[in-house]
Design a protein around this motif. Structure first.
Motif, PDB file in Angstrom:
ATOM      1  N   ALA A 100       0.721  -1.169  -0.151  1.00 34.55           N
ATOM      2  CA  ALA A 100       0.104  -0.101  -0.102  1.00 34.55           C
ATOM      3  C   ALA A 100       0.868   1.204  -0.030  1.00 34.55           C
ATOM      4  N   ILE A 101       0.268   2.523  -0.454  1.00 32.92           N
ATOM      5  CA  ILE A 101       1.259   3.606  -0.337  1.00 32.92           C
ATOM      6  C   ILE A 101       0.582   4.484   0.825  1.00 32.92           C
ATOM      7  N   HIS A 102       1.404   5.015   1.626  1.00 30.40           N
ATOM      8  CA  HIS A 102       1.089   5.691   3.069  1.00 30.40           C
ATOM      9  C   HIS A 102       1.531   7.134   2.707  1.00 30.40           C
ATOM     10  N   ALA A 103       0.914   8.110   3.416  1.00 32.17           N
ATOM     11  CA  ALA A 103       1.339   9.268   3.672  1.00 32.17           C
ATOM     12  C   ALA A 103       0.882   9.975   4.655  1.00 32.17           C
ATOM     13  N   GLN A 104       1.149  11.104   5.387  1.00 30.84           N
ATOM     14  CA  GLN A 104       0.576  11.584   6.370  1.00 30.84           C
ATOM     15  C   GLN A 104       0.687  13.031   6.377  1.00 30.84           C
ATOM     16  N   GLY A 123      -2.371  24.398   1.805  1.00 38.72           N
ATOM     17  CA  GLY A 123      -1.291  24.789   2.798  1.00 38.72           C
ATOM     18  C   GLY A 123      -0.836  23.567   3.511  1.00 38.72           C
ATOM     19  N   LYS A 124      -1.252  22.400   3.378  1.00 34.95           N
ATOM     20  CA  LYS A 124      -1.167  21.290   4.115  1.00 34.95           C
ATOM     21  C   LYS A 124       0.420  20.407   3.414  1.00 34.95           C
ATOM     22  N   THR A 125       1.162  19.917   4.349  1.00 34.24           N
ATOM     23  CA  THR A 125       2.339  19.218   3.946  1.00 34.24           C
ATOM     24  C   THR A 125       2.106  17.906   4.003  1.00 34.24           C
ATOM     25  N   VAL A 126       2.287  17.244   2.566  1.00 32.60           N
ATOM     26  CA  VAL A 126       2.156  15.686   2.622  1.00 32.60           C
ATOM     27  C   VAL A 126       3.304  15.136   2.592  1.00 32.60           C
ATOM     28  N   GLU A 127       3.817  14.187   3.647  1.00 28.60           N
ATOM     29  CA  GLU A 127       5.111  13.621   3.743  1.00 28.60           C
ATOM     30  C   GLU A 127       5.176  12.314   4.290  1.00 28.60           C
ATOM     31  N   PRO A 128       5.839  11.650   4.201  1.00 28.19           N
ATOM     32  CA  PRO A 128       5.821  10.130   4.248  1.00 28.19           C
ATOM     33  C   PRO A 128       6.090   9.818   6.067  1.00 28.19           C
ATOM     34  N   GLY A 129       6.826  10.837   6.699  1.00 30.98           N
ATOM     35  CA  GLY A 129       6.884  10.507   8.181  1.00 30.98           C
ATOM     36  C   GLY A 129       7.891   9.759   8.536  1.00 30.98           C
ATOM     37  N   PRO A 130       9.071   9.942   9.257  1.00 33.05           N
ATOM     38  CA  PRO A 130      10.182   8.921   9.715  1.00 33.05           C
ATOM     39  C   PRO A 130       9.619   7.744  10.439  1.00 33.05           C
ATOM     40  N   ASP A 131       8.477   7.783  10.970  1.00 31.29           N
ATOM     41  CA  ASP A 131       8.060   6.675  11.807  1.00 31.29           C
ATOM     42  C   ASP A 131       7.089   5.580  11.223  1.00 31.29           C
ATOM     43  N   LEU A 132       6.756   5.999   9.897  1.00 32.92           N
ATOM     44  CA  LEU A 132       6.219   5.106   8.911  1.00 32.92           C
ATOM     45  C   LEU A 132       6.766   3.497   8.711  1.00 32.92           C
ATOM     46  N   HIS A 133       5.768   2.602   9.209  1.00 32.56           N
ATOM     47  CA  HIS A 133       5.862   1.135   9.203  1.00 32.56           C
ATOM     48  C   HIS A 133       4.797   0.457   9.315  1.00 32.56           C
ATOM     49  N   ALA A 134       4.917  -0.906   8.923  1.00 35.20           N
ATOM     50  CA  ALA A 134       3.661  -1.808   9.004  1.00 35.20           C
ATOM     51  C   ALA A 134       4.371  -3.135   9.720  1.00 35.20           C
ATOM     52  N   PHE A 135       3.734  -3.963  10.629  1.00 32.48           N
ATOM     53  CA  PHE A 135       4.243  -5.058  11.085  1.00 32.48           C
ATOM     54  C   PHE A 135       3.615  -6.520  10.638  1.00 32.48           C
ATOM     55  N   GLU A 136       4.412  -7.481  10.239  1.00 32.96           N
ATOM     56  CA  GLU A 136       3.896  -8.740   9.920  1.00 32.96           C
ATOM     57  C   GLU A 136       4.490  -9.586  11.191  1.00 32.96           C
ATOM     58  N   ILE A 137       3.757 -10.663  11.477  1.00 29.51           N
ATOM     59  CA  ILE A 137       4.223 -11.702  12.274  1.00 29.51           C
ATOM     60  C   ILE A 137       4.322 -12.974  11.226  1.00 29.51           C
ATOM     61  N   ALA A 138       5.448 -13.494  11.107  1.00 32.21           N
ATOM     62  CA  ALA A 138       5.841 -14.441  10.184  1.00 32.21           C
ATOM     63  C   ALA A 138       5.933 -15.846  10.839  1.00 32.21           C
ATOM     64  N   ILE A 139       5.227 -16.929  10.516  1.00 35.04           N
ATOM     65  CA  ILE A 139       5.155 -18.106  11.183  1.00 35.04           C
ATOM     66  C   ILE A 139       5.619 -19.213  10.375  1.00 35.04           C
ATOM     67  N   ASP A 140       6.843 -19.713  10.618  1.00 33.07           N
ATOM     68  CA  ASP A 140       7.287 -20.808   9.718  1.00 33.07           C
ATOM     69  C   ASP A 140       6.480 -22.229   9.934  1.00 33.07           C
ATOM     70  N   ALA A 141       6.240 -22.721   8.658  1.00 34.77           N
ATOM     71  CA  ALA A 141       5.185 -23.984   8.765  1.00 34.77           C
ATOM     72  C   ALA A 141       5.485 -25.004   7.754  1.00 34.77           C
TER      73      ALA A 141
END
Length: 221
Positions: free
Chosen positions: A23-27, A94-112
């Motif tokens: 996905a694409i993200h901004a803030q 007049g708004k600033t669209v930026e990625p933000g340095p704390d942009l992230h997403a988490f995944e839990i990976a399960i080996d099977a």
């Protein structure tokens, strides 16, 4: 055919968006919750055709914008068009669209060894639903409320008898902050068991060998 990861990043990066986990993200930073509501209203008004593509997370200090086709679980050409229109409308206001340095997403990976055997358990116990995208999440599960980390299943070829853990955290970040995130983890006592798949992902571990991967979209097309 939907655009490639490279095409997505090239088309939206200069507008303040970053591609993270399909996905694409901004803030947009704001000072009050009222201002955040105004930003959200501006975004909706600028893109009346964004239903099923645009998600907004309205907070007192920022508005988080996410674009992805709900039907396809991927970024489409319409999402790229929406990203341009949203950035233009918000900057005109007049708004600033930026990625933000704390942009992230988490995944839990399960080996099977047998994904089909273990997947129903994790779907039931978490209350998650099937991920629509098969590109970034292998047989994945996602929180229907969009709050918790995604879960994906990594195919094992043989039983693992050593002490290495069979579950780990994937931290998906914008490609241009990966180096800083890795450096911070190493400075905090971590080690890097492997960088063989970089820049798609780097394998990191804490002092006791518990692993996490820092991941980007790069090196995956």
């Amino acid at each position: 055919m939907n655009p490639t990861r490279r095409q997505i990043s090239d088309a939206t990066g200069a507008l303040g968006w970053r591609l993270v986990l399909g996905a694409i993200h901004a803030q947009v930073r704001v000072r009050t919750l009222g201002e955040a509501a105004e930003v959200a209203a501006l975004a909706v008004a600028a893109c009346p055709d964004a239903s099923g593509h645009l998600s907004l997370d309205v907070r007192a200090d920022r508005v988080l914008l996410t674009l992805q086709s709900e039907a396809e679980g991927a970024v489409t050409d319409l999402d790229l068009d929406l990203a341009g229109r949203l950035a233009g409308a918000l900057r005109a206001a007049g708004k600033t669209v930026e990625p933000g340095p704390d942009l992230h997403a988490f995944e839990i990976a399960i080996d099977a060894l047998d994904i089909a055997a273990v997947r129903p358990f994790w779907k039931a116990v978490t209350g998650y639903r099937d991920a629509r995208s098969t590109t970034d999440l292998n047989h994945g599960l996602v929180d229907p409320a969009g709050r918790g980390p995604a879960i994906w299943f990594q195919q094992m070829d043989s039983p693992r008898h050593e002490t290495r853990n069979r579950m780990h955290l994937d931290v998906d970040v914008a490609h241009d902050v990966a180096a800083a995130r890795i450096a911070a983890a190493l400075a905090a006592g971590g080690v890097m068991p492997s960088d063989h798949a970089a820049p798609a992902f780097w394998v990191l571990a804490d002092a006791e060998g518990n692993e996490a991967c820092v991941c980007t979209w790069q090196g995956r097309d």
